[in-house]
Scaffold this motif. Structure first.
Motif, PDB file in Angstrom:
ATOM      1  N   VAL A  61       0.862  -1.185   0.000  1.00 36.15           N
ATOM      2  CA  VAL A  61       0.000   0.000   0.000  1.00 36.15           C
ATOM      3  C   VAL A  61       0.899   1.235   0.000  1.00 36.15           C
ATOM      4  O   VAL A  61       1.787   1.354   0.839  1.00 36.15           O
ATOM      5  CB  VAL A  61      -0.922   0.002   1.238  1.00 36.15           C
ATOM      6  CG1 VAL A  61      -1.763   1.260   1.288  1.00 36.15           C
ATOM      7  CG2 VAL A  61      -1.785  -1.248   1.269  1.00 36.15           C
ATOM      8  N   TYR A  64       0.677   8.314   2.045  1.00 32.11           N
ATOM      9  CA  TYR A  64       0.227   9.660   1.696  1.00 32.11           C
ATOM     10  C   TYR A  64       1.380  10.419   1.048  1.00 32.11           C
ATOM     11  O   TYR A  64       2.517  10.370   1.515  1.00 32.11           O
ATOM     12  CB  TYR A  64      -0.212  10.440   2.938  1.00 32.11           C
ATOM     13  CG  TYR A  64      -1.411   9.891   3.640  1.00 32.11           C
ATOM     14  CD1 TYR A  64      -2.620   9.700   2.981  1.00 32.11           C
ATOM     15  CD2 TYR A  64      -1.352   9.585   4.998  1.00 32.11           C
ATOM     16  CE1 TYR A  64      -3.727   9.213   3.639  1.00 32.11           C
ATOM     17  CE2 TYR A  64      -2.460   9.104   5.669  1.00 32.11           C
ATOM     18  CZ  TYR A  64      -3.650   8.904   4.978  1.00 32.11           C
ATOM     19  OH  TYR A  64      -4.742   8.421   5.641  1.00 32.11           O
ATOM     20  N   VAL A 111      -0.761  10.358  -4.139  1.00 29.11           N
ATOM     21  CA  VAL A 111      -1.714   9.691  -3.240  1.00 29.11           C
ATOM     22  C   VAL A 111      -2.179  10.706  -2.194  1.00 29.11           C
ATOM     23  O   VAL A 111      -1.382  11.275  -1.452  1.00 29.11           O
ATOM     24  CB  VAL A 111      -1.080   8.464  -2.548  1.00 29.11           C
ATOM     25  CG1 VAL A 111      -2.036   7.863  -1.520  1.00 29.11           C
ATOM     26  CG2 VAL A 111      -0.669   7.425  -3.580  1.00 29.11           C
ATOM     27  N   LEU A 114      -6.181   7.166   1.621  1.00 30.92           N
ATOM     28  CA  LEU A 114      -6.058   5.716   1.747  1.00 30.92           C
ATOM     29  C   LEU A 114      -7.389   5.131   2.203  1.00 30.92           C
ATOM     30  O   LEU A 114      -8.306   5.868   2.586  1.00 30.92           O
ATOM     31  CB  LEU A 114      -4.952   5.365   2.747  1.00 30.92           C
ATOM     32  CG  LEU A 114      -3.554   5.893   2.407  1.00 30.92           C
ATOM     33  CD1 LEU A 114      -2.566   5.570   3.536  1.00 30.92           C
ATOM     34  CD2 LEU A 114      -3.058   5.317   1.094  1.00 30.92           C
ATOM     35  N   VAL A 157      -6.994   3.588  -3.264  1.00 23.98           N
ATOM     36  CA  VAL A 157      -6.376   4.865  -2.911  1.00 23.98           C
ATOM     37  C   VAL A 157      -7.061   5.955  -3.724  1.00 23.98           C
ATOM     38  O   VAL A 157      -7.684   5.684  -4.745  1.00 23.98           O
ATOM     39  CB  VAL A 157      -4.847   4.887  -3.180  1.00 23.98           C
ATOM     40  CG1 VAL A 157      -4.118   3.919  -2.273  1.00 23.98           C
ATOM     41  CG2 VAL A 157      -4.524   4.626  -4.635  1.00 23.98           C
ATOM     42  N   SER A 175     -12.009   6.266  -6.814  1.00 31.13           N
ATOM     43  CA  SER A 175     -10.820   5.732  -6.151  1.00 31.13           C
ATOM     44  C   SER A 175     -10.190   4.643  -7.013  1.00 31.13           C
ATOM     45  O   SER A 175     -10.863   3.953  -7.773  1.00 31.13           O
ATOM     46  CB  SER A 175     -11.194   5.169  -4.780  1.00 31.13           C
ATOM     47  OG  SER A 175     -11.649   6.219  -3.938  1.00 31.13           O
ATOM     48  N   LEU A 178      -6.020  -0.937  -5.490  1.00 27.48           N
ATOM     49  CA  LEU A 178      -4.589  -1.104  -5.234  1.00 27.48           C
ATOM     50  C   LEU A 178      -3.885  -1.866  -6.353  1.00 27.48           C
ATOM     51  O   LEU A 178      -2.725  -1.578  -6.651  1.00 27.48           O
ATOM     52  CB  LEU A 178      -4.359  -1.810  -3.895  1.00 27.48           C
ATOM     53  CG  LEU A 178      -4.601  -0.954  -2.661  1.00 27.48           C
ATOM     54  CD1 LEU A 178      -4.407  -1.767  -1.391  1.00 27.48           C
ATOM     55  CD2 LEU A 178      -3.709   0.280  -2.651  1.00 27.48           C
TER      56      LEU A 178
END
Length: 188
Positions: A61, A64, A111, A114, A157, A175, A178
């Motif tokens: 993942v 930010y 990004v 999350l 994300v 969004s 992933l």
């Protein structure tokens, strides 16, 4: 006869080298070039970058603020064959065979949210979980506003360009799953 054997030997070596190169680019590192103005002032049109694909390969993942490359086709499941088709050499070979150019679906974005985060766009700023983000990297105050509160789904994300007034991003496609996050910028 000797010339043919020598040629076959060279041909095998070249195929192994090409396969190794493509494997490295698909699963480990990939050079890429910025197309467009959506990441200004951080990145500029035609700027070259090196992308780490390790996060995508091992399903990590991002964090930010990471600058990532994503497949914007969020309405379809991404498969391993897509990773190979997105390789620059294979992409051009497929383009030559098909004779048409598919729309640009690979984006470079930052990004912002999350899984589980709530995002709001008001007063020219992004609010994550009720707090205004301090974003020194954006080009200018954002003109986009929305009364909608977005919650980033599990295994997704939310990405945006730094040039908020000239970026097509998660505000418009939703969004990003992933498995559609293809890599993270290492250096420019």
């Amino acid at each position: 006869m000797k010339v043919i054997r020598e040629g076959l030997s060279w041909g095998k070596a070249l195929l192994v080298a090409a396969a190794f190169s493509i494997g490295i680019n698909v699963f480990v590192f990939q050079p890429t070039k910025v197309a467009g103005l959506s990441m200004e002032p951080t990145l500029h049109d035609s700027q070259r970058l090196m992308i780490s694909k390790i996060g995508h390969t091992f399903k990590e993942v991002p964090s930010y603020g990471d600058i990532v490359i994503v497949d914007s086709r969020v309405d379809r499941e991404r498969q391993l064959v897509d990773d190979f088709q997105d390789h620059i050499i294979i992409h051009f070979l497929l383009k030559a065979v098909k004779g048409t150019e598919e729309g640009r679906h690979i984006w470079i974005k930052r990004v912002i949210g999350l899984a589980g985060d709530t995002l709001e766009f008001k007063d020219g700023h992004v609010y994550r979980n009720g707090e205004k983000l301090e974003e020194p990297y954006i080009k200018e105050e954002m003109s986009y506003e929305s009364s909608e509160v977005i919650t980033v789904p599990v295994d997704h994300v939310f990405v945006m360009g730094d040039n908020r007034n000239n970026s097509v991003d998660s505000r418009f496609v939703g969004s990003i799953p992933l498995d559609h996050v293809l890599g993270k910028m290492l250096f420019q």
